[in-house]
Design a protein around this motif. Structure first.
Motif, PDB file in Angstrom:
ATOM      1  N   PRO A   1       0.789  -1.238   0.000  1.00 35.60           N
ATOM      2  CA  PRO A   1       0.000   0.000   0.000  1.00 35.60           C
ATOM      3  C   PRO A   1       0.821   1.288   0.000  1.00 35.60           C
ATOM      4  CG  PRO A   1      -0.781  -1.523   1.692  1.00 35.60           C
ATOM      5  CD  PRO A   1       0.479  -2.103   1.143  1.00 35.60           C
ATOM      6  N   THR A   2       1.981   1.295   0.657  1.00 35.58           N
ATOM      7  CA  THR A   2       2.784   2.516   0.673  1.00 35.58           C
ATOM      8  C   THR A   2       4.160   2.253   0.072  1.00 35.58           C
ATOM      9  OG1 THR A   2       3.824   2.127   2.819  1.00 35.58           O
ATOM     10  CG2 THR A   2       1.670   3.225   2.843  1.00 35.58           C
ATOM     11  N   ALA A   3       4.838   3.348  -0.285  1.00 35.23           N
ATOM     12  CA  ALA A   3       6.156   3.201  -0.927  1.00 35.23           C
ATOM     13  C   ALA A   3       7.136   2.485   0.004  1.00 35.23           C
ATOM     14  CB  ALA A   3       6.690   4.574  -1.330  1.00 35.23           C
ATOM     15  N   GLY A   4       7.140   2.864   1.289  1.00 30.48           N
ATOM     16  CA  GLY A   4       8.062   2.239   2.243  1.00 30.48           C
ATOM     17  C   GLY A   4       7.823   0.750   2.364  1.00 30.48           C
TER      18      GLY A   4
ATOM     19  N   GLU B   1      10.346  -2.401   1.230  1.00 29.36           N
ATOM     20  CA  GLU B   1      10.736  -3.473   2.149  1.00 29.36           C
ATOM     21  C   GLU B   1      10.315  -4.839   1.599  1.00 29.36           C
ATOM     22  OE1 GLU B   1      10.636  -3.330   6.764  1.00 29.36           O
ATOM     23  OE2 GLU B   1       8.870  -4.499   6.166  1.00 29.36           O
ATOM     24  N   ALA B   2       9.103  -4.906   1.081  1.00 23.42           N
ATOM     25  CA  ALA B   2       8.620  -6.187   0.550  1.00 23.42           C
ATOM     26  C   ALA B   2       9.439  -6.614  -0.668  1.00 23.42           C
ATOM     27  CB  ALA B   2       7.142  -6.072   0.189  1.00 23.42           C
TER      28      ALA B   2
ATOM     29  N   ARG C   1      15.701  -1.688   5.209  1.00 27.84           N
ATOM     30  CA  ARG C   1      14.461  -2.073   4.536  1.00 27.84           C
ATOM     31  C   ARG C   1      14.430  -3.570   4.198  1.00 27.84           C
ATOM     32  NH1 ARG C   1      12.610   2.277   5.791  1.00 27.84           N
ATOM     33  NH2 ARG C   1      12.087   4.059   4.469  1.00 27.84           N
TER      34      ARG C   1
ATOM     35  N   PRO D   1       3.852   3.739  -5.088  1.00 21.38           N
ATOM     36  CA  PRO D   1       2.698   3.866  -4.181  1.00 21.38           C
ATOM     37  C   PRO D   1       2.836   5.146  -3.351  1.00 21.38           C
ATOM     38  CG  PRO D   1       3.753   1.707  -3.972  1.00 21.38           C
ATOM     39  CD  PRO D   1       4.666   2.555  -4.788  1.00 21.38           C
ATOM     40  N   PRO D   2       1.790   5.566  -2.649  1.00 20.44           N
ATOM     41  CA  PRO D   2       1.863   6.792  -1.844  1.00 20.44           C
ATOM     42  C   PRO D   2       3.059   6.768  -0.890  1.00 20.44           C
ATOM     43  CG  PRO D   2      -0.363   5.925  -1.828  1.00 20.44           C
ATOM     44  CD  PRO D   2       0.480   4.912  -2.525  1.00 20.44           C
TER      45      PRO D   2
ATOM     46  N   MET E   1       6.349  -1.133   0.146  1.00 21.97           N
ATOM     47  CA  MET E   1       6.677  -1.739  -1.146  1.00 21.97           C
ATOM     48  C   MET E   1       8.188  -2.000  -1.230  1.00 21.97           C
ATOM     49  SD  MET E   1       8.234  -0.908  -4.221  1.00 21.97           S
ATOM     50  CE  MET E   1       8.110   0.857  -4.489  1.00 21.97           C
TER      51      MET E   1
END
Lengths: 486, 105
Positions: free
Chosen positions: A343-346, A350-351, B23, B98-99, A348
């Motif tokens: 859902p969010t850039a962060g 990490e995943a 990350r 993404p946002p 994304m």
């Protein structure tokens, strides 16, 4: 004193012989390529040297070489010579994966300078070779595409990280290959696969288009079946590149014209610290035999202590991961490679990184992040950089008395699959003889010199001061000539 | 590093923190395994931790060249569409992500 290879097939012509025949019109590049592709078809299933074989592109390149010869042009010093390229070197429009899931499907928009120079010299790229993911490893077991097998014994590793390039040359898939060497990744697999491998002086070969691992350590260099072939590749790919700001001015030293100079009067130092604990007896015996061969050829040979190299491993495994943790920050699912949606850039990022990187890469990223983090920087990274200065100073002192230094390339011959994967530190210890030269920025070569007790190849390492390539190649050529005799 | 003698140079909490900074997400088994392995590697590095390096200059790089500048002349950049064609998502000539802030829409 050659090993009975696990694979069929007699040795094929060298790169120098091949280029001479193609330039003279005695052989066609297409025919030369066909001969190598036949080997690949026969044995690649068992070796897995390649992530990708680019047979069609290679055929087109070979046809264009033949057309140039037919038109009376000279395609260059590597006319029609097949070459295998490590899959961390960018090839325009051809998948470049670094043997990582995170770069699956990525096709670079440009060629690495070294690839471009090979092609301009008439070489024909036959494929992209397997490596430990992002060149992190010493066995090619840390590859997302599965391990490469040693052509001398398919139950053993080929070394790493450039295991695919070493195996490709050892198996006869190509007479020459390119690899990259950050802590021994050309020399160690060359030793384990019984071929020649060269890491040039830092800055002599462009890094533009080499996917970065440890930027102050990485250097591109050749694998070859002969010292002369390796020398030609160095001269072709080396020399200043305005696209790499760490590139040294000027051309690669003229090594080819000095290959037959011999070692008469050359001062050779045998590094004490690299012949003691942790070095297998049969490997040390081959290195001493190599020293005797050099003495017999007219060199003066003495033992020399280079004390600070004992700290090389520790310094390297702080400096290289620190640089890697920074370099690999770019794989974030945004600009290239694999993205895992979130859902969010962060989330994304990490995943994507969690799914895209293998364990060894994660280990090194975390180690480097730790070494650079507040509170530990001075204790680890800062100290490692000072150790680097000590290592170079100790080398400089040795090179006041010696032209080249000699040691084992690897502490042992090729080991079995799975032997060291559970214990990263044991894997890292493979690099103990090769790492110090990377930290210093110096050149070093590995030359096959007989076999160990298990009948597998032993490599002797020849080190030289910065820009000491001529003395290094002269020594390598004498070792090659005497390897068969002793 | 007063706890060096205890051999626990890095613990699971620190590894989890480092993983978050880098990350990376680790499950419990990975956290335990990586903690053990990183501690082994850092224990080996204790040999340089113990060195007195007062007065020794750090060496970050083997080549002593600084500020290499090219001539200030425009050259041909990489083709934008070609570069964006390699991205996981692109829109209107830009990378799409993404946002970055706040909740997902």
């Amino acid at each position: 004193m050659s090993v009975e290879r696990a694979l069929s097939g007699s040795p094929l012509p060298s790169a120098v012989e091949t280029a001479a025949a193609v330039r003279a019109g005695h052989r066609s590049a297409v025919e030369v390529l066909g001969e190598r592709l036949e080997r690949i078809t026969a044995d690649e299933d068992r070796v897995h040297a390649f992530n990708l074989v680019t047979a069609e592109r290679a055929r087109a390149a070979a046809e264009s070489v033949d057309a140039r010869v037919a038109a009376g042009e000279d395609p260059g010093p590597l006319a029609g010579v097949p070459v295998a390229v490590k899959d961390n070197l960018c090839t325009q429009g051809v998948a470049t994966t670094c043997s990582s899931r995170i770069l699956a499907g990525w096709e670079p928009p440009y060629d690495a300078t070294v690839v471009d120079r090979l092609q301009r010299a008439g070489a024909v790229v036959v494929g992209k070779t397997n490596l430990d993911e992002f060149a992190m490893g010493s066995s090619t077991e840390h590859s997302a595409t599965g391990p490469t097998r040693n052509p001398h014994d398919l139950s053993r590793v080929p070394g790493g990280s450039s295991g695919g390039s070493a195996a490709a040359v050892a198996a006869g898939f190509a007479p020459i290959a390119l690899g990259s060497d950050t802590g021994g990744s050309i020399r160690q697999p060359a030793a384990l696969c019984g071929v020649v491998g060269v890491k040039p002086t830092y800055g002599l070969v462009s890094r533009l288009g080499l996917v970065a691992f440890g930027s102050s350590l990485d250097q591109v260099g050749p694998f070859a079946a002969t010292v002369a072939d390796a020398a030609v590749v160095c001269e072709v790919v080396g020399g200043h590149d305005p696209g790499d700001s760490t590139s040294l001015p000027g051309a690669f030293p003229s090594v080819v014209e000095h290959l037959d100079d011999g070692v008469d009067g050359l001062r050779v130092g045998l590094v004490t610290e690299m012949l003691g604990d942790g070095i297998a007896g049969d490997v040390a015996a081959r290195v001493r035999a190599a020293a005797e061969a050099l003495a017999a050829a007219g060199a003066t040979v003495e033992e020399v202590s280079v004390p600070a190299v004992a700290y090389g491993l520790s310094a390297y495994y702080l400096v290289a991961p620190a640089e890697a943790s920074s370099n690999l920050a770019r794989y974030d699912g945004v600009r290239y490679g694999v993205r895992v949606d979130a859902p969010t850039a962060g989330e994304m990022m990490e995943a994507s990184r969690t799914a895209g990187f293998g364990d060894e890469v994660k280990r090194r990223i975390m180690l480097g992040t730790y070494a650079l983090s507040a509170g530990y920087y001075d204790a680890f990274y800062g100290k490692a950089l000072r150790v680097r200065t000590l290592i170079r100073a100790d080398f400089d002192a040795a090179y006041e008395r010696f032209d080249v230094l000699v040691s084992p390339t690897s502490p042992t011959t090729a080991f079995a699959f799975g032997d060291k994967t559970a214990d990263p530190l044991q894997m890292y210890l493979n690099d103990v003889c090769t790492i110090p030269t990377n930290l210093a920025g110096h050149p070093a070569a590995s030359v096959p010199f007989g076999v160990g007790d298990d009948g597998l190849p032993v490599g002797v390492q020849v080190m030289a001061p910065a820009l000491g390539e001529v003395a290094m190649f002269r020594t390598a050529a004498v070792l090659e000539a005497s390897a068969g005799a002793s | 590093m007063d706890d060096a003698a205890a051999g626990s140079r890095i613990d699971a909490e620190q590894v989890a923190k480092v993983a978050a900074l880098a990350r990376l997400r680790l499950d419990d088994g990975e956290l335990e395994r990586f903690t053990h392995q990183l501690a082994d590697i850092l224990d080996h590095a204790a040999d340089i931790e113990a060195l007195d390096l007062e007065g020794v200059e750090p060496m970050a790089h083997p080549v002593r060249i600084v500020n290499v500048l090219r001539a200030d002349e425009p050259g041909a950049p990489l083709d934008r569409d070609e570069v964006l064609s390699q991205a996981p998502a692109a829109e209107d000539g830009q990378f799409r992500v993404p946002p970055v802030l706040g909740e997902a829409p």
